[in-house]
Design an enzyme around this catalytic site. Structure first.
Site, PDB file in Angstrom:
ATOM      1  N   LYS A  73       1.120  -1.033   0.037  1.00  0.00           N
ATOM      2  CA  LYS A  73       0.122  -0.439   0.306  1.00  0.00           C
ATOM      3  C   LYS A  73       0.472   1.134  -0.136  1.00  0.00           C
ATOM      4  CE  LYS A  73      -4.804   0.984   0.694  1.00  0.00           C
ATOM      5  NZ  LYS A  73      -5.811  -0.353  -0.169  1.00  0.00           N
ATOM      6  N   GLY A 179     -25.131   2.218   1.001  1.00  0.00           N
ATOM      7  CA  GLY A 179     -24.683   2.764   0.289  1.00  0.00           C
ATOM      8  C   GLY A 179     -24.926   2.851  -1.308  1.00  0.00           C
ATOM      9  N   GLY A 181     -23.254   4.345  -3.774  1.00  0.00           N
ATOM     10  CA  GLY A 181     -21.761   4.526  -4.425  1.00  0.00           C
ATOM     11  C   GLY A 181     -21.472   3.972  -5.638  1.00  0.00           C
ATOM     12  N   VAL A 183     -19.574   0.949  -5.857  1.00  0.00           N
ATOM     13  CA  VAL A 183     -20.062  -0.609  -6.462  1.00  0.00           C
ATOM     14  C   VAL A 183     -21.695  -1.292  -5.685  1.00  0.00           C
ATOM     15  CG1 VAL A 183     -19.147  -2.371  -4.681  1.00  0.00           C
ATOM     16  CG2 VAL A 183     -17.738  -0.860  -5.214  1.00  0.00           C
TER      17      VAL A 183
HETATM   18  P1  NAD Z   1     -18.352   5.318  -2.890  1.00  0.00           P
HETATM   19  O1  NAD Z   1     -17.276   6.542  -2.188  1.00  0.00           O
HETATM   20  O2  NAD Z   1     -18.517   5.384  -4.266  1.00  0.00           O
HETATM   21  O3  NAD Z   1     -19.962   5.276  -2.059  1.00  0.00           O
HETATM   22  C1  NAD Z   1     -20.079   4.540  -1.031  1.00  0.00           C
HETATM   23  C2  NAD Z   1     -21.541   5.494  -0.683  1.00  0.00           C
HETATM   24  O4  NAD Z   1     -21.566   4.548   0.558  1.00  0.00           O
HETATM   25  C3  NAD Z   1     -21.451   6.423  -0.840  1.00  0.00           C
HETATM   26  O5  NAD Z   1     -22.147   7.393  -1.866  1.00  0.00           O
HETATM   27  C4  NAD Z   1     -21.978   7.399  -0.184  1.00  0.00           C
HETATM   28  O6  NAD Z   1     -22.631   8.740   0.454  1.00  0.00           O
HETATM   29  C5  NAD Z   1     -22.278   6.418   0.850  1.00  0.00           C
HETATM   30  N1  NAD Z   1     -22.206   6.305   2.244  1.00  0.00           N
HETATM   31  C6  NAD Z   1     -20.937   6.696   3.290  1.00  0.00           C
HETATM   32  N2  NAD Z   1     -22.355   6.962   4.356  1.00  0.00           N
HETATM   33  C7  NAD Z   1     -23.025   6.205   5.292  1.00  0.00           C
HETATM   34  C8  NAD Z   1     -23.960   5.529   5.597  1.00  0.00           C
HETATM   35  N3  NAD Z   1     -23.759   6.046   7.223  1.00  0.00           N
HETATM   36  N4  NAD Z   1     -25.173   5.136   4.876  1.00  0.00           N
HETATM   37  C9  NAD Z   1     -25.404   5.177   3.485  1.00  0.00           C
HETATM   38  N5  NAD Z   1     -24.626   5.732   3.290  1.00  0.00           N
HETATM   39  C10 NAD Z   1     -23.514   5.935   3.362  1.00  0.00           C
HETATM   40  O7  NAD Z   1     -17.296   3.224  -2.649  1.00  0.00           O
HETATM   41  P2  NAD Z   1     -17.564   2.119  -3.298  1.00  0.00           P
HETATM   42  O8  NAD Z   1     -16.402   2.775  -3.979  1.00  0.00           O
HETATM   43  O9  NAD Z   1     -19.217   2.371  -3.773  1.00  0.00           O
HETATM   44  O10 NAD Z   1     -17.406   1.383  -2.181  1.00  0.00           O
HETATM   45  C11 NAD Z   1     -17.419   0.505  -1.006  1.00  0.00           C
HETATM   46  C12 NAD Z   1     -16.979   0.309  -0.030  1.00  0.00           C
HETATM   47  O11 NAD Z   1     -16.421  -1.135  -0.450  1.00  0.00           O
HETATM   48  C13 NAD Z   1     -16.289   0.744   1.087  1.00  0.00           C
HETATM   49  O12 NAD Z   1     -16.087   0.841   2.302  1.00  0.00           O
HETATM   50  C14 NAD Z   1     -15.288   1.079  -0.011  1.00  0.00           C
HETATM   51  O13 NAD Z   1     -14.081   1.199   0.648  1.00  0.00           O
HETATM   52  C15 NAD Z   1     -15.271  -0.750  -0.255  1.00  0.00           C
HETATM   53  N6  NAD Z   1     -14.884  -1.672  -1.118  1.00  0.00           N
HETATM   54  C16 NAD Z   1     -14.509  -0.798  -2.703  1.00  0.00           C
HETATM   55  C17 NAD Z   1     -13.939  -1.027  -3.275  1.00  0.00           C
HETATM   56  C18 NAD Z   1     -13.926  -0.744  -5.005  1.00  0.00           C
HETATM   57  O14 NAD Z   1     -13.364  -1.348  -5.800  1.00  0.00           O
HETATM   58  N7  NAD Z   1     -14.622   0.955  -5.278  1.00  0.00           N
HETATM   59  C19 NAD Z   1     -13.461  -2.837  -3.504  1.00  0.00           C
HETATM   60  C20 NAD Z   1     -12.880  -3.048  -1.929  1.00  0.00           C
HETATM   61  C21 NAD Z   1     -13.669  -2.153  -1.081  1.00  0.00           C
END
Ligand code: NAD
Length: 360
Positions: A73, A179, A181, A183
């Protein structure tokens, strides 16, 4: 803190003067791959501690799904006004600084996007070094990691639902998705297309329309954990499964994308006591890593990389399900799978499936 890592490097960026740290935990199973977190850490020692922990977590994630990569990392410690990371700021100097330190490690570590960095930023890194993953599609990369993560979580859900809930399909299953976002929104599409009945939410209330357009029902963010459903899917924040949330859950299965969902190590046994099965997050969400490294490190096609990530995630989970007979929790079993693989130093090869170019 015990230093079990192979390498820890820190330098000041030549252009920005910002401290940049790279931690390589293990290259036993392949080059270390992990994102670059760009954050205002406040103090340097917190940044080093975070980088070491995140690098170690990448080793176990990659080893559990036999990804043929190790764990590493990087973090860039930026001042407060960089933390929001304005789109207007010239980001190139920072990512060229990061590229310098990555280049010095000559392939031991491949940098990728993480919190505060994007596929386009990786394109800047690529100007100086080839040791980079998660590049935009236009540069021949995987186009980020959200797609791979979503299909991996979906595959983990399908397997868990047939093994644990005994349902051959997700049609009619009720799912609560936290969430919406990168994913969560992709997952929501996959779930509604599979015929599941989805309730979803996001702390960003402007996402309500998009939730409803994807065929899900919107609920208020504070009610999502207590929805009466088959499956709760945390796709927002880590640490979500604390004692209070666990007491509120009204589901049979928890599987989602968020990293480090358990608020404390005992959280999984609290769920078990309530008859809820928890799928280890670092296996379920390994698809983003597996997809991008499949394409950018192992040279697979997008199709072969997608198939490989599904095979590897479901393979790890099937083994972990079997290990429950030895009295292990699924999380402990997943760590055991990773530890055994690290001890043997064995890796099955880039793909168990024949690729279009004969890659096997
Ligand atoms: P993102 O930032 O695109 O989406 C996260 C979403 O969660 C946002 O829309 C945010 O507004 C929402 N959110 C935050 N707090 C919240 C709450 N209390 N209640 C409801 N919604 C809330 O992130 P992502 O890329 O979609 O990833 C989602 C999760 O998966 C994260 O925790 C990330 O660390 C984890 N993750 C992502 C990946 C990846 O490839 N993107 C890989 C492994 C793990």
């Amino acid at each position: 803190m015990l230093f079990s890592h192979e390498t820890l490097r820190a330098s000041r960026g030549r252009r920005t003067d910002f401290p940049i740290i790279v931690a390589i935990h293990s290259t036993i199973l392949g080059p270390a791959v992990g994102g670059c977190r760009v954050k205002d850490y406040g103090d340097f020692s917190s940044a080093v501690a975070d980088c070491l922990l995140l690098a170690e977590a990448m080793t176990y994630k990659a080893a559990a799904v036999d990804n043929g990569t190790g764990g590493g990392k990087s973090v860039a410690c930026v001042p407060k006004d960089w933390a929001g990371f304005s789109r207007h700021r010239d980001r190139a100097p920072l990512f060229l600084d990061i590229a310098d330190i990555v280049a010095e490690l000559v392939g031991q570590y491949h940098v990728a996007p993480d919190v505060g960095s994007t596929p386009d930023d990786m394109g800047v890194v690529r100007r100086r070094t080839p040791y980079v993953a998660g590049l935009p599609l236009s540069l021949g990369g995987a186009g980020g990691t959200a797609y791979g993560t979503a299909i991996g979580v979906f595959a983990a859900l399908e397997l868990a639902s047939s093994t644990i809930l005994g349902s051959q399909s997700l049609r009619g299953a009720t799912i609560a998705l936290q969430g919406f976002g990168g994913v969560g929104s992709l997952l929501c599409d996959l779930l509604t297309k599979a015929g599941a009945s989805v309730v979803a939410t996001d702390i960003d209330l402007s996402k309500r329309q998009a939730v409803e357009q994807s065929g899900a029902k919107w609920v208020a963010p504070e009610t999502i954990c207590a929805q009466d459903c088959d499956v709760f899917m945390p796709c927002a924040l880590g640490g979500i499964l604390d004692d209070r949330v666990i007491a509120d859950l009204r589901c049979k299965l928890v599987v989602g994308a968020a990293n480090n969902q358990l608020a404390r190590p005992e959280s999984e046994s609290l769920m078990t006591q309530r008859g809820i099965v928890y799928i280890p997050d670092f296996v379920a969400n390994a698809g983003g890593l597996a997809y991008s490294s499949g394409i950018e490190i192992h040279g697979l096609s997008a199709q072969a990389s997608s198939e490989r990530l599904v095979t590897r995630i479901t393979g790890a989970l099937r083994t972990a399900f079997d290990m429950r007979d030895e009295g292990l929790s699924l999380t402990r079993a997943a760590y055991r799978i990773a530890e055994d693989r690290l001890r043997d130093g064995g890796y099955a090869g880039p793909s168990a499936l024949p690729g279009p170019d004969g890659n096997a």
